[in-house]
Design a protein around this motif. Structure first.
Motif, PDB file in Angstrom:
ATOM      1  N   VAL A   1       4.418  17.759  19.060  1.00  0.00           N
ATOM      2  CA  VAL A   1       5.487  16.780  19.236  1.00  0.00           C
ATOM      3  C   VAL A   1       5.742  16.623  20.724  1.00  0.00           C
ATOM      4  CG1 VAL A   1       7.888  16.190  18.750  1.00  0.00           C
ATOM      5  CG2 VAL A   1       6.552  17.451  17.041  1.00  0.00           C
ATOM      6  N   THR A   2       5.668  15.401  21.215  1.00  0.00           N
ATOM      7  CA  THR A   2       5.984  15.124  22.613  1.00  0.00           C
ATOM      8  C   THR A   2       7.306  14.375  22.667  1.00  0.00           C
ATOM      9  OG1 THR A   2       4.854  12.965  22.727  1.00  0.00           O
ATOM     10  CG2 THR A   2       3.518  14.943  23.113  1.00  0.00           C
ATOM     11  N   CYS A   3       8.171  14.804  23.583  1.00  0.00           N
ATOM     12  CA  CYS A   3       9.513  14.212  23.626  1.00  0.00           C
ATOM     13  C   CYS A   3      10.196  14.554  24.940  1.00  0.00           C
ATOM     14  CB  CYS A   3      10.344  14.760  22.462  1.00  0.00           C
ATOM     15  SG  CYS A   3      12.011  14.084  22.345  1.00  0.00           S
ATOM     16  N   PRO A   4      10.787  13.586  25.616  1.00  0.00           N
ATOM     17  CA  PRO A   4      11.613  13.925  26.774  1.00  0.00           C
ATOM     18  C   PRO A   4      12.880  14.644  26.325  1.00  0.00           C
ATOM     19  CG  PRO A   4      11.801  11.591  26.263  1.00  0.00           C
ATOM     20  CD  PRO A   4      10.744  12.133  25.359  1.00  0.00           C
ATOM     21  N   ASN A   5      13.322  15.592  27.152  1.00  0.00           N
ATOM     22  CA  ASN A   5      14.564  16.317  26.850  1.00  0.00           C
ATOM     23  C   ASN A   5      14.566  16.815  25.401  1.00  0.00           C
ATOM     24  OD1 ASN A   5      17.085  17.421  27.138  1.00  0.00           O
ATOM     25  ND2 ASN A   5      18.162  15.477  27.336  1.00  0.00           N
ATOM     26  N   ALA A   6      13.518  17.562  25.058  1.00  0.00           N
ATOM     27  CA  ALA A   6      13.306  17.959  23.661  1.00  0.00           C
ATOM     28  C   ALA A   6      14.467  18.753  23.082  1.00  0.00           C
ATOM     29  CB  ALA A   6      12.018  18.778  23.561  1.00  0.00           C
ATOM     30  N   GLU A   7      15.108  19.542  23.906  1.00  0.00           N
ATOM     31  CA  GLU A   7      16.230  20.350  23.410  1.00  0.00           C
ATOM     32  C   GLU A   7      17.315  19.475  22.789  1.00  0.00           C
ATOM     33  OE1 GLU A   7      19.382  23.737  25.046  1.00  0.00           O
ATOM     34  OE2 GLU A   7      17.908  22.836  26.398  1.00  0.00           O
ATOM     35  N   LYS A   8      17.590  18.344  23.397  1.00  0.00           N
ATOM     36  CA  LYS A   8      18.626  17.438  22.904  1.00  0.00           C
ATOM     37  C   LYS A   8      18.234  16.800  21.581  1.00  0.00           C
ATOM     38  CE  LYS A   8      21.081  13.154  24.114  1.00  0.00           C
ATOM     39  NZ  LYS A   8      21.286  12.122  25.164  1.00  0.00           N
ATOM     40  N   PHE A   9      16.968  16.385  21.458  1.00  0.00           N
ATOM     41  CA  PHE A   9      16.567  15.578  20.314  1.00  0.00           C
ATOM     42  C   PHE A   9      15.926  16.372  19.174  1.00  0.00           C
ATOM     43  CE2 PHE A   9      16.581  12.646  23.945  1.00  0.00           C
ATOM     44  CZ  PHE A   9      17.423  11.661  23.454  1.00  0.00           C
ATOM     45  N   LEU A  10      15.446  17.570  19.459  1.00  0.00           N
ATOM     46  CA  LEU A  10      14.717  18.323  18.441  1.00  0.00           C
ATOM     47  C   LEU A  10      15.431  19.586  17.980  1.00  0.00           C
ATOM     48  CD1 LEU A  10      11.079  18.137  19.898  1.00  0.00           C
ATOM     49  CD2 LEU A  10      12.200  16.551  18.329  1.00  0.00           C
ATOM     50  N   LYS A  11      16.637  19.832  18.456  1.00  0.00           N
ATOM     51  CA  LYS A  11      17.283  21.117  18.178  1.00  0.00           C
ATOM     52  C   LYS A  11      17.600  21.324  16.701  1.00  0.00           C
ATOM     53  CE  LYS A  11      21.876  19.376  19.536  1.00  0.00           C
ATOM     54  NZ  LYS A  11      23.004  19.593  20.476  1.00  0.00           N
ATOM     55  N   ASN A  12      17.696  20.259  15.919  1.00  0.00           N
ATOM     56  CA  ASN A  12      17.986  20.408  14.488  1.00  0.00           C
ATOM     57  C   ASN A  12      16.807  20.008  13.606  1.00  0.00           C
ATOM     58  OD1 ASN A  12      20.717  21.227  14.904  1.00  0.00           O
ATOM     59  ND2 ASN A  12      21.268  19.093  15.306  1.00  0.00           N
ATOM     60  N   ILE A  13      15.620  19.973  14.184  1.00  0.00           N
ATOM     61  CA  ILE A  13      14.422  19.560  13.461  1.00  0.00           C
ATOM     62  C   ILE A  13      13.662  20.783  12.951  1.00  0.00           C
ATOM     63  CG2 ILE A  13      12.206  18.359  13.650  1.00  0.00           C
ATOM     64  CD1 ILE A  13      14.618  16.505  13.715  1.00  0.00           C
ATOM     65  N   ASP A  14      13.235  20.733  11.708  1.00  0.00           N
ATOM     66  CA  ASP A  14      12.401  21.783  11.132  1.00  0.00           C
ATOM     67  C   ASP A  14      10.988  21.255  10.918  1.00  0.00           C
ATOM     68  OD1 ASP A  14      14.398  23.771  10.910  1.00  0.00           O
ATOM     69  OD2 ASP A  14      15.168  22.820   9.086  1.00  0.00           O
ATOM     70  N   LEU A  15      10.014  22.073  11.309  1.00  0.00           N
ATOM     71  CA  LEU A  15       8.615  21.731  11.087  1.00  0.00           C
ATOM     72  C   LEU A  15       7.886  22.966  10.586  1.00  0.00           C
ATOM     73  CD1 LEU A  15       7.605  19.464  14.107  1.00  0.00           C
ATOM     74  CD2 LEU A  15       7.317  18.893  11.702  1.00  0.00           C
ATOM     75  N   SER A  16       7.048  22.798   9.594  1.00  0.00           N
ATOM     76  CA  SER A  16       6.279  23.918   9.071  1.00  0.00           C
ATOM     77  C   SER A  16       4.958  24.061   9.819  1.00  0.00           C
ATOM     78  CB  SER A  16       6.003  23.702   7.579  1.00  0.00           C
ATOM     79  OG  SER A  16       5.263  22.504   7.388  1.00  0.00           O
ATOM     80  N   GLY A  17       4.346  25.239   9.694  1.00  0.00           N
ATOM     81  CA  GLY A  17       3.039  25.462  10.292  1.00  0.00           C
ATOM     82  C   GLY A  17       3.095  25.706  11.785  1.00  0.00           C
ATOM     83  N   LYS A  18       1.947  25.537  12.433  1.00  0.00           N
ATOM     84  CA  LYS A  18       1.843  25.741  13.882  1.00  0.00           C
ATOM     85  C   LYS A  18       2.280  24.478  14.614  1.00  0.00           C
ATOM     86  CE  LYS A  18      -1.424  28.124  15.750  1.00  0.00           C
ATOM     87  NZ  LYS A  18      -2.720  28.633  16.233  1.00  0.00           N
ATOM     88  N   VAL A  19       3.229  24.641  15.506  1.00  0.00           N
ATOM     89  CA  VAL A  19       3.810  23.493  16.214  1.00  0.00           C
ATOM     90  C   VAL A  19       3.865  23.778  17.717  1.00  0.00           C
ATOM     91  CG1 VAL A  19       5.822  21.980  16.464  1.00  0.00           C
ATOM     92  CG2 VAL A  19       5.246  22.935  14.210  1.00  0.00           C
ATOM     93  N   ILE A  20       3.507  22.780  18.515  1.00  0.00           N
ATOM     94  CA  ILE A  20       3.698  22.827  19.962  1.00  0.00           C
ATOM     95  C   ILE A  20       4.544  21.628  20.366  1.00  0.00           C
ATOM     96  CG2 ILE A  20       2.608  22.767  22.247  1.00  0.00           C
ATOM     97  CD1 ILE A  20       0.051  23.842  20.944  1.00  0.00           C
ATOM     98  N   VAL A  21       5.590  21.862  21.122  1.00  0.00           N
ATOM     99  CA  VAL A  21       6.379  20.768  21.674  1.00  0.00           C
ATOM    100  C   VAL A  21       6.059  20.656  23.159  1.00  0.00           C
ATOM    101  CG1 VAL A  21       8.401  22.257  22.079  1.00  0.00           C
ATOM    102  CG2 VAL A  21       8.684  19.777  21.996  1.00  0.00           C
ATOM    103  N   ILE A  22       5.819  19.433  23.603  1.00  0.00           N
ATOM    104  CA  ILE A  22       5.542  19.149  25.013  1.00  0.00           C
ATOM    105  C   ILE A  22       6.684  18.289  25.531  1.00  0.00           C
ATOM    106  CG2 ILE A  22       3.937  18.116  26.667  1.00  0.00           C
ATOM    107  CD1 ILE A  22       1.713  18.550  24.580  1.00  0.00           C
TER     108      ILE A  22
END
Length: 256
Positions: A59-80
């Motif tokens: 998952v690529t996203c600016p300011n990921a902490e703000k937008f992804l803090k309540n997101i759940d994803l299964s498996g292996k995940v990398i956020v950029i």
């Protein structure tokens, strides 16, 4: 191996990400699936990679902490992303790559049009490529694909970036560091221009200032690579058909 990539909004590291995993379109070990919300940040598109079976999700996203803090994803995940707090990263179950030089654009209507946006991103991409960020992403993603128990946890400052750049000439390395540092500081200017300054003349000037800084960062990156080219010491790391990362330095050297 199947890789699902969800691109939320715009960061430079995301623009050519899937192509960097298979630059010759010849890898036989990988398939990529990409979804994007365009310039808007719409977290619901993550559902498109969550409902499919992937060996790795990115998952690529600016300011990921703000937008992804309540997101759940299964498996292996990398956020950029371009920024995140230490507390959030320390509690994150995903892998991450935080690229400090991936600075926000000067997004004010009086200044930013499609032409200016493209020029800015072309300068930013040059910085990310020459200073080593793109190769870092290449290696870290490949490692996560090859090793079941590995996920990257990397905050990319200039020291980390240039280790992957593979410079032989110290002046080229110094120019690349200068390029990275300037690009990293652009975000402080654009943040003020976009969110703090209300006077139109002042925020337009700040946007222009930030873009001039990124232009200079791109020029320094270009100069660094030209030094390496003149010495025939440009590091190249293409993928083999099986997905292994090969290496050569001299233009006519054999890949190993």
């Amino acid at each position: 191996m199947k890789v699902g990539i969800a691109k939320l909004g715009a960061i430079g590291s995301a623009v050519l990400l899937e192509y960097c995993l298979d630059e010759l379109a010849m890898r036989e070990d990988i398939e990529t699936f990409v979804v994007s919300s365009g310039s808007k940040i719409r977290v619901e598109i993550i559902e498109e990679i969550e409902k499919r079976d992937f060996d790795l999700k990115i998952v690529t996203c600016p300011n990921a902490e703000k937008f992804l803090k309540n997101i759940d994803l299964s498996g292996k995940v990398i956020v950029i992303t371009d920024k995140a707090s230490k507390d959030w990263l320390n509690n994150l179950s995903w892998g991450y790559v935080v690229v400090k030089a991936d600075s926000m654009i000067g997004a004010r209507r009086e200044f930013l049009d499609p032409t200016e946006m493209t020029i800015y991103n072309s300068d930013l991409l040059k910085v990310l490529a020459v200073t080593g960020v793109i190769r870092l992403l290449q290696y870290e993603i490949n490692k996560a694909l090859k090793k079941d128990d590995y996920l990257p946890r990397v905050v990319v400052d200039y020291n980390t970036a240039v280790k992957f750049a593979g410079f032989c000439n110290p002046y080229a390395k110094a120019k690349a560091i200068a390029s990275y540092v300037i690009a990293e500081r652009v975000s402080k200017i654009t943040h003020k221009a976009c969110f703090a300054e209300r006077d139109a003349e002042k925020y337009v000037t700040l946007c222009a200032t930030a873009h001039e800084m990124m232009r200079i960062a791109g020029m320094l990156a270009d100069e660094a690579r030209e030094i390496e080219k003149s010495n025939d010491t440009v590091l190249r790391t293409p993928h083999s058909k099986s997905g292994e990362i090969l290496k050569k330095i001299g233009l006519y050297d054999v890949l190993i």
